[in-house]
Design a protein around this motif. Structure first.
Motif, PDB file in Angstrom:
ATOM      1  N   GLN A   1      -7.326  -0.430  18.657  1.00 28.06           N
ATOM      2  CA  GLN A   1      -7.823  -0.267  20.027  1.00 28.06           C
ATOM      3  C   GLN A   1      -7.115   0.877  20.750  1.00 28.06           C
ATOM      4  N   LEU A   2      -5.878   1.143  20.346  1.00 26.48           N
ATOM      5  CA  LEU A   2      -5.093   2.220  20.945  1.00 26.48           C
ATOM      6  C   LEU A   2      -5.218   3.533  20.170  1.00 26.48           C
ATOM      7  N   GLY A   3      -6.125   3.570  19.199  1.00 22.27           N
ATOM      8  CA  GLY A   3      -6.384   4.800  18.462  1.00 22.27           C
ATOM      9  C   GLY A   3      -5.500   5.015  17.256  1.00 22.27           C
ATOM     10  N   SER A   4      -4.828   3.973  16.778  1.00 25.60           N
ATOM     11  CA  SER A   4      -3.963   4.095  15.611  1.00 25.60           C
ATOM     12  C   SER A   4      -4.342   3.008  14.609  1.00 25.60           C
ATOM     13  N   HIS A   5      -3.476   2.753  13.649  1.00 22.15           N
ATOM     14  CA  HIS A   5      -3.722   1.698  12.665  1.00 22.15           C
ATOM     15  C   HIS A   5      -2.428   1.477  11.869  1.00 22.15           C
ATOM     16  N   TYR A   6      -2.355   0.345  11.179  1.00 21.46           N
ATOM     17  CA  TYR A   6      -1.200   0.082  10.329  1.00 21.46           C
ATOM     18  C   TYR A   6      -1.196   1.069   9.170  1.00 21.46           C
ATOM     19  N   GLY A   7      -0.056   1.711   8.967  1.00 25.66           N
ATOM     20  CA  GLY A   7       0.071   2.742   7.943  1.00 25.66           C
ATOM     21  C   GLY A   7       0.129   4.138   8.516  1.00 25.66           C
ATOM     22  N   ALA A   8      -0.206   4.276   9.796  1.00 24.86           N
ATOM     23  CA  ALA A   8      -0.232   5.598  10.415  1.00 24.86           C
ATOM     24  C   ALA A   8       1.161   6.148  10.665  1.00 24.86           C
ATOM     25  N   LEU A   9       2.173   5.276  10.730  1.00 26.22           N
ATOM     26  CA  LEU A   9       3.546   5.674  11.010  1.00 26.22           C
ATOM     27  C   LEU A   9       4.452   5.144   9.901  1.00 26.22           C
ATOM     28  N   PRO A  10       5.636   5.730   9.743  1.00 26.24           N
ATOM     29  CA  PRO A  10       6.565   5.183   8.746  1.00 26.24           C
ATOM     30  C   PRO A  10       7.112   3.833   9.179  1.00 26.24           C
ATOM     31  N   ALA A  11       7.662   3.101   8.223  1.00 26.65           N
ATOM     32  CA  ALA A  11       8.288   1.804   8.487  1.00 26.65           C
ATOM     33  C   ALA A  11       9.579   1.726   7.692  1.00 26.65           C
ATOM     34  N   HIS A  12      10.470   0.842   8.102  1.00 27.75           N
ATOM     35  CA  HIS A  12      11.728   0.791   7.359  1.00 27.75           C
ATOM     36  C   HIS A  12      11.607  -0.122   6.148  1.00 27.75           C
ATOM     37  N   ALA A  13      12.474   0.121   5.183  1.00 19.56           N
ATOM     38  CA  ALA A  13      12.293  -0.453   3.856  1.00 19.56           C
ATOM     39  C   ALA A  13      13.198  -1.636   3.556  1.00 19.56           C
ATOM     40  N   GLU A  14      13.913  -2.177   4.535  1.00 20.83           N
ATOM     41  CA  GLU A  14      14.936  -3.166   4.210  1.00 20.83           C
ATOM     42  C   GLU A  14      14.494  -4.620   4.331  1.00 20.83           C
TER      43      GLU A  14
ATOM     44  N   PRO B   1       0.826  -1.214   0.000  1.00 19.14           N
ATOM     45  CA  PRO B   1       0.000   0.000   0.000  1.00 19.14           C
ATOM     46  C   PRO B   1       0.861   1.265   0.000  1.00 19.14           C
ATOM     47  N   ALA B   2       0.228   2.400  -0.279  1.00 21.20           N
ATOM     48  CA  ALA B   2       0.932   3.682  -0.265  1.00 21.20           C
ATOM     49  C   ALA B   2       1.405   4.040   1.141  1.00 21.20           C
ATOM     50  N   GLU B   3       0.701   3.577   2.132  1.00 20.36           N
ATOM     51  CA  GLU B   3       1.095   3.786   3.525  1.00 20.36           C
ATOM     52  C   GLU B   3       1.225   2.423   4.202  1.00 20.36           C
ATOM     53  N   PRO B   4       2.241   2.239   5.036  1.00 29.63           N
ATOM     54  CA  PRO B   4       3.139   3.242   5.600  1.00 29.63           C
ATOM     55  C   PRO B   4       4.202   3.742   4.624  1.00 29.63           C
ATOM     56  N   GLU B   5       4.654   4.964   4.865  1.00 27.51           N
ATOM     57  CA  GLU B   5       5.810   5.481   4.148  1.00 27.51           C
ATOM     58  C   GLU B   5       7.022   4.644   4.531  1.00 27.51           C
ATOM     59  N   LEU B   6       7.808   4.232   3.525  1.00 27.15           N
ATOM     60  CA  LEU B   6       8.971   3.393   3.787  1.00 27.15           C
ATOM     61  C   LEU B   6      10.235   4.246   3.792  1.00 27.15           C
ATOM     62  N   LEU B   7      11.003   4.147   4.865  1.00 29.34           N
ATOM     63  CA  LEU B   7      12.211   4.938   5.044  1.00 29.34           C
ATOM     64  C   LEU B   7      13.414   4.017   5.210  1.00 29.34           C
ATOM     65  N   ALA B   8      14.587   4.556   4.935  1.00 29.13           N
ATOM     66  CA  ALA B   8      15.802   3.829   5.267  1.00 29.13           C
ATOM     67  C   ALA B   8      15.887   3.687   6.787  1.00 29.13           C
ATOM     68  N   PRO B   9      16.463   2.609   7.292  1.00 24.85           N
ATOM     69  CA  PRO B   9      16.501   2.412   8.747  1.00 24.85           C
ATOM     70  C   PRO B   9      17.099   3.589   9.515  1.00 24.85           C
ATOM     71  N   ASN B  10      18.103   4.250   8.928  1.00 24.33           N
ATOM     72  CA  ASN B  10      18.733   5.362   9.655  1.00 24.33           C
ATOM     73  C   ASN B  10      17.897   6.642   9.643  1.00 24.33           C
ATOM     74  N   ARG B  11      16.785   6.622   8.919  1.00 28.64           N
ATOM     75  CA  ARG B  11      15.879   7.775   8.904  1.00 28.64           C
ATOM     76  C   ARG B  11      14.636   7.540   9.763  1.00 28.64           C
ATOM     77  N   MET B  12      14.533   6.347  10.344  1.00 27.02           N
ATOM     78  CA  MET B  12      13.357   6.032  11.152  1.00 27.02           C
ATOM     79  C   MET B  12      13.360   6.828  12.459  1.00 27.02           C
ATOM     80  N   PRO B  13      12.205   7.367  12.869  1.00 25.01           N
ATOM     81  CA  PRO B  13      12.125   8.063  14.162  1.00 25.01           C
ATOM     82  C   PRO B  13      12.442   7.110  15.305  1.00 25.01           C
ATOM     83  N   LYS B  14      13.044   7.644  16.360  1.00 24.09           N
ATOM     84  CA  LYS B  14      13.338   6.833  17.534  1.00 24.09           C
ATOM     85  C   LYS B  14      12.032   6.445  18.224  1.00 24.09           C
ATOM     86  N   ARG B  15      11.929   5.149  18.634  1.00 21.89           N
ATOM     87  CA  ARG B  15      10.686   4.670  19.238  1.00 21.89           C
ATOM     88  C   ARG B  15      10.705   4.738  20.755  1.00 21.89           C
TER      89      ARG B  15
END
Length: 263
Positions: free
Chosen positions: A131-144, A51-65
């Motif tokens: 259940q926590l108010g989010s969904h798959y695709g709401a945040l970026p994910a890494h592309a590797e 799908p178009a979401e989640p946005e796929l980023l390189a691992p070094n561009r992923m926000p800290k969790r």
């Protein structure tokens, strides 16, 4: 009659996450009911439809969790795990469609079951995110994640060596601590989901190790030496301790495989 390869390709070319999940489970049902011919001469796509979401980023561009203590941190961690399970559907289906013709029906039985498990895992994690108010695709994910499939697209032994015996085995190492973090935060619902996934992943690593050993025996190869060579040549990362030796042993992935070449 539709072939196994044709059915696998159709799953891989399904982009919507929930349609892909349903398609993978439908593939498993059709195989169990004898509705698919055991033939895998249909080319698998180089890249599955996603799908178009989640946005796929390189691992070094992923926000800290963070460590998962806050609700925001737990959502980010659950989202990352949901993405792993989503891609794992395609990894299992591609393995069947690309290499299933090289193996007996029991191999397909096992890996079709893994694909259905991954689809169920994804559904559980996405439901928990909602259940926590989010969904798959709401945040970026890494592309590797798919890189392992691309690096092993020509060799069934290499695919078995890298995907279940390296990548999924790493999940056995890190999941117990992740479960404990959710429990410490009072999130028992998420902890139970991860505990269920953990038990299934032990079986997945076991299936990978079993068929790797059997294929090596068939070809007259030493399984441990062959695994070492394939990991060094086909895996871009490194094997880093600590290892969950107990879970790995339960899966048949004994220390003779990974201890020697761990960094």
């Amino acid at each position: 009659m539709q072939t196994l390869g044709e059915a696998a390709r159709a799953v891989l070319l399904t982009a919507d996450p929930h349609d892909k999940r349903r398609a993978a489970r439908g593939l498993a049902r059709a195989w169990r009911r004898g509705q698919l011919e055991h033939r895998c001469d249909t080319p698998m796509p180089d890249q599955p439809a996603w799908p178009a979401e989640p946005e796929l980023l390189a691992p070094n561009r992923m926000p800290k969790r963070g460590k998962g203590g806050s609700e925001r941190g737990r959502i980010a961690l659950l989202h990352a795990l949901a993405h792993i399970e989503f891609v794992a559907i395609d990894l299992a289906v591609d393995l069947v469609g690309r290499f299933g013709g090289e193996f007996p029906r029991a191999f397909v039985d096992d890996w079709i079951g893994v694909a259905a498990d991954e689809a169920m895992h994804f559904a559980l994690l996405d439901r928990r995110l909602r259940q926590l108010g989010s969904h798959y695709g709401a945040l970026p994910a890494h592309a590797e994640l798919w890189e392992a499939a691309e690096a092993t697209a020509d060799d069934a032994l290499a695919r078995l060596a890298i995907v279940p015996m390296v990548l999924e085995a790493r999940g056995l190492d890190v999941t117990p601590a992740t479960v404990e973090r959710f429990q410490a935060a009072g999130d028992e619902a998420s902890a139970k989901i991860l505990s269920r996934i953990y038990k299934d992943e032990i079986r997945h690593v076991s299936v990978g190790t079993l068929w790797f050993r059997q294929k090596c025996d068939e070809m007259g190869f030493n399984a441990v030496e062959t695994w070492h060579a394939l990991v060094k040549s086909r895996f871009r990362g490194s094997l880093k301790p600590p290892f969950n030796d107990s879970a790995r042993h339960d899966a048949g992935l004994t220390q003779e495989f990974y201890a020697v070449i761990a960094s």
